[in-house]
Design a protein around this motif. Structure first.
Motif, PDB file in Angstrom:
ATOM      1  N   VAL A 114      55.427  66.585  35.166  1.00 12.81           N
ATOM      2  CA  VAL A 114      54.390  66.878  34.163  1.00 12.81           C
ATOM      3  C   VAL A 114      54.182  65.630  33.307  1.00 12.81           C
ATOM      4  CG1 VAL A 114      53.716  68.343  32.220  1.00 12.81           C
ATOM      5  CG2 VAL A 114      55.068  69.305  34.101  1.00 12.81           C
ATOM      6  N   SER A 115      52.927  65.286  33.040  1.00 12.84           N
ATOM      7  CA  SER A 115      52.612  64.217  32.094  1.00 12.84           C
ATOM      8  C   SER A 115      51.615  64.757  31.078  1.00 12.84           C
ATOM      9  CB  SER A 115      52.034  62.988  32.813  1.00 12.84           C
ATOM     10  OG  SER A 115      50.846  63.307  33.504  1.00 12.84           O
ATOM     11  N   VAL A 116      51.683  64.217  29.857  1.00 13.07           N
ATOM     12  CA  VAL A 116      50.860  64.701  28.749  1.00 13.07           C
ATOM     13  C   VAL A 116      50.046  63.531  28.196  1.00 13.07           C
ATOM     14  CG1 VAL A 116      50.855  65.993  26.590  1.00 13.07           C
ATOM     15  CG2 VAL A 116      52.727  66.298  28.215  1.00 13.07           C
ATOM     16  N   LEU A 117      48.812  63.819  27.828  1.00 12.49           N
ATOM     17  CA  LEU A 117      47.906  62.799  27.300  1.00 12.49           C
ATOM     18  C   LEU A 117      47.231  63.317  26.040  1.00 12.49           C
ATOM     19  CD1 LEU A 117      45.496  60.576  29.319  1.00 12.49           C
ATOM     20  CD2 LEU A 117      44.558  61.985  27.506  1.00 12.49           C
TER      21      LEU A 117
ATOM     22  N   SER B 219      48.911  75.446  35.648  1.00 13.44           N
ATOM     23  CA  SER B 219      49.219  74.525  36.738  1.00 13.44           C
ATOM     24  C   SER B 219      48.033  73.590  36.944  1.00 13.44           C
ATOM     25  CB  SER B 219      49.526  75.300  38.034  1.00 13.44           C
ATOM     26  OG  SER B 219      48.413  76.096  38.406  1.00 13.44           O
ATOM     27  N   GLY B 220      48.273  72.502  37.675  1.00 11.20           N
ATOM     28  CA  GLY B 220      47.191  71.536  37.925  1.00 11.20           C
ATOM     29  C   GLY B 220      46.873  70.730  36.664  1.00 11.20           C
ATOM     30  N   GLN B 221      45.582  70.573  36.363  1.00  4.54           N
ATOM     31  CA  GLN B 221      45.130  69.868  35.165  1.00  4.54           C
ATOM     32  C   GLN B 221      44.669  70.874  34.119  1.00  4.54           C
ATOM     33  OE1 GLN B 221      42.202  66.929  36.246  1.00  4.54           O
ATOM     34  NE2 GLN B 221      43.691  65.621  37.277  1.00  4.54           N
ATOM     35  N   VAL B 222      45.233  70.779  32.926  1.00  2.05           N
ATOM     36  CA  VAL B 222      44.940  71.730  31.853  1.00  2.05           C
ATOM     37  C   VAL B 222      44.603  70.954  30.581  1.00  2.05           C
ATOM     38  CG1 VAL B 222      45.758  73.774  30.624  1.00  2.05           C
ATOM     39  CG2 VAL B 222      46.682  73.240  32.891  1.00  2.05           C
ATOM     40  N   GLU B 223      43.574  71.412  29.852  1.00  4.23           N
ATOM     41  CA  GLU B 223      43.167  70.761  28.602  1.00  4.23           C
ATOM     42  C   GLU B 223      43.187  71.762  27.455  1.00  4.23           C
ATOM     43  OE1 GLU B 223      39.448  68.780  28.832  1.00  4.23           O
ATOM     44  OE2 GLU B 223      40.019  67.509  30.527  1.00  4.23           O
ATOM     45  N   PHE B 224      43.717  71.311  26.321  1.00  2.00           N
ATOM     46  CA  PHE B 224      43.703  72.085  25.087  1.00  2.00           C
ATOM     47  C   PHE B 224      42.973  71.259  24.026  1.00  2.00           C
ATOM     48  CE2 PHE B 224      47.495  73.124  27.489  1.00  2.00           C
ATOM     49  CZ  PHE B 224      47.484  74.506  27.523  1.00  2.00           C
TER      50      PHE B 224
ATOM     51  N   GLU C 120      48.855  67.081  33.066  1.00  2.95           N
ATOM     52  CA  GLU C 120      48.692  66.871  34.503  1.00  2.95           C
ATOM     53  C   GLU C 120      49.983  67.331  35.172  1.00  2.95           C
ATOM     54  OE1 GLU C 120      47.506  62.935  35.477  1.00  2.95           O
ATOM     55  OE2 GLU C 120      45.623  63.051  34.356  1.00  2.95           O
ATOM     56  N   ILE C 121      49.885  68.430  35.903  1.00  4.55           N
ATOM     57  CA  ILE C 121      51.062  69.087  36.478  1.00  4.55           C
ATOM     58  C   ILE C 121      51.045  68.888  37.988  1.00  4.55           C
ATOM     59  CG2 ILE C 121      52.332  71.263  36.621  1.00  4.55           C
ATOM     60  CD1 ILE C 121      50.629  72.169  34.152  1.00  4.55           C
ATOM     61  N   ALA C 122      52.161  68.423  38.521  1.00  2.00           N
ATOM     62  CA  ALA C 122      52.252  68.137  39.955  1.00  2.00           C
ATOM     63  C   ALA C 122      52.095  69.418  40.770  1.00  2.00           C
ATOM     64  CB  ALA C 122      53.598  67.474  40.255  1.00  2.00           C
ATOM     65  N   PRO C 123      51.636  69.304  42.019  1.00  3.65           N
ATOM     66  CA  PRO C 123      51.499  70.487  42.883  1.00  3.65           C
ATOM     67  C   PRO C 123      52.815  71.242  43.022  1.00  3.65           C
ATOM     68  CG  PRO C 123      50.397  68.598  43.865  1.00  3.65           C
ATOM     69  CD  PRO C 123      51.144  68.078  42.673  1.00  3.65           C
ATOM     70  N   LEU C 124      52.705  72.570  43.039  1.00  6.02           N
ATOM     71  CA  LEU C 124      53.831  73.497  43.177  1.00  6.02           C
ATOM     72  C   LEU C 124      54.693  73.572  41.924  1.00  6.02           C
ATOM     73  CD1 LEU C 124      54.980  72.743  46.845  1.00  6.02           C
ATOM     74  CD2 LEU C 124      53.319  74.422  46.050  1.00  6.02           C
TER      75      LEU C 124
END
Length: 207
Positions: A79-82, A156-161, A103-107
């Motif tokens: 997981v990475s955060v921006l 999961s995947g790409q998430v935006e808040f 940005e969350i890696a697959p699975l």
């Protein structure tokens, strides 16, 4: 007899001279060939062979990131955060969106906001200067369901808040820090990693 010997003497001297000239020419020719052949040889220890190649250093990844974006991204991390704002310069009385992107890696997956227990839920906490005020709660996408047996809510995947930030009308000019402390726990179908806390900081200038 004296006349004949006198006439033959120049002939004898001329032949010796020609022979001597031919020998000298041959020696000069051989010597020249040897010098020419020696000049074509380049020893392995020559400065041309040992000349080091110049290396061009590339700028670090942190130097390439715009000042409106800061990330904890690491190659191979689950997981990475921006943290991102659209503009580094703002004016008093205006508002702008602040975005936290995952940005969350697959699975892999992270829990939804404010899930229980709280120590493993995803949390977003802002630290703002008094010239900034938040508007409303975080705008979050609907969560999905975990691959684990209890099917708890996850992302999961790409998430935006997103959250809107209001700039005070009487805010004095200057640079101000915006910090976001992010907590999450990365899990796959079979295991969970230890909860992670990340603190990201941005600088916004009020004109």
């Amino acid at each position: 007899m004296n006349d004949l010997s006198f006439k033959r003497q120049p002939v004898f001297c001329t032949r010796d001279a020609l022979t001597l000239i031919c020998v000298c020419c041959c020696l000069l020719t051989i010597s020249g060939c040897e010098q020419a052949s020696e000049q074509k040889v380049i020893p392995e220890s020559s400065t041309v062979a040992d000349q080091p190649q110049k290396e061009t250093s590339l700028p670090r990844a942190s130097q390439q990131v715009s000042q409106t974006v800061v990330s904890d991204r690491v190659e191979g991390q689950q997981v990475s955060v921006l943290l991102e704002v659209p503009h580094q310069r703002v004016k008093p009385g205006t508002s702008f969106p602040l975005t936290v992107k995952f940005e969350i890696a697959p699975l892999w997956e992270i829990r939804a906001l404010d899930e229980q227990p709280a120590n493993v839920a995803t949390q977003l906490k802002l630290e703002l200067s008094e010239v900034f005020q938040t508007q409303d709660d975080w705008q979050a996408p609907p969560p999905g369901r975990s691959l684990s047996s209890d099917s708890h809510p996850v992302y999961s995947g790409q998430v935006e808040f997103k959250k809107m930030i209001q700039v005070s009308k009487d805010a004095p000019p200057g640079e101000y820090k915006i910090s976001s402390q992010v907590q999450y726990q990365a899990c796959d179908e079979f295991r969970c990693l230890s909860p992670t806390k990340v603190k990201l900081k941005l600088t916004v200038r009020i004109e």
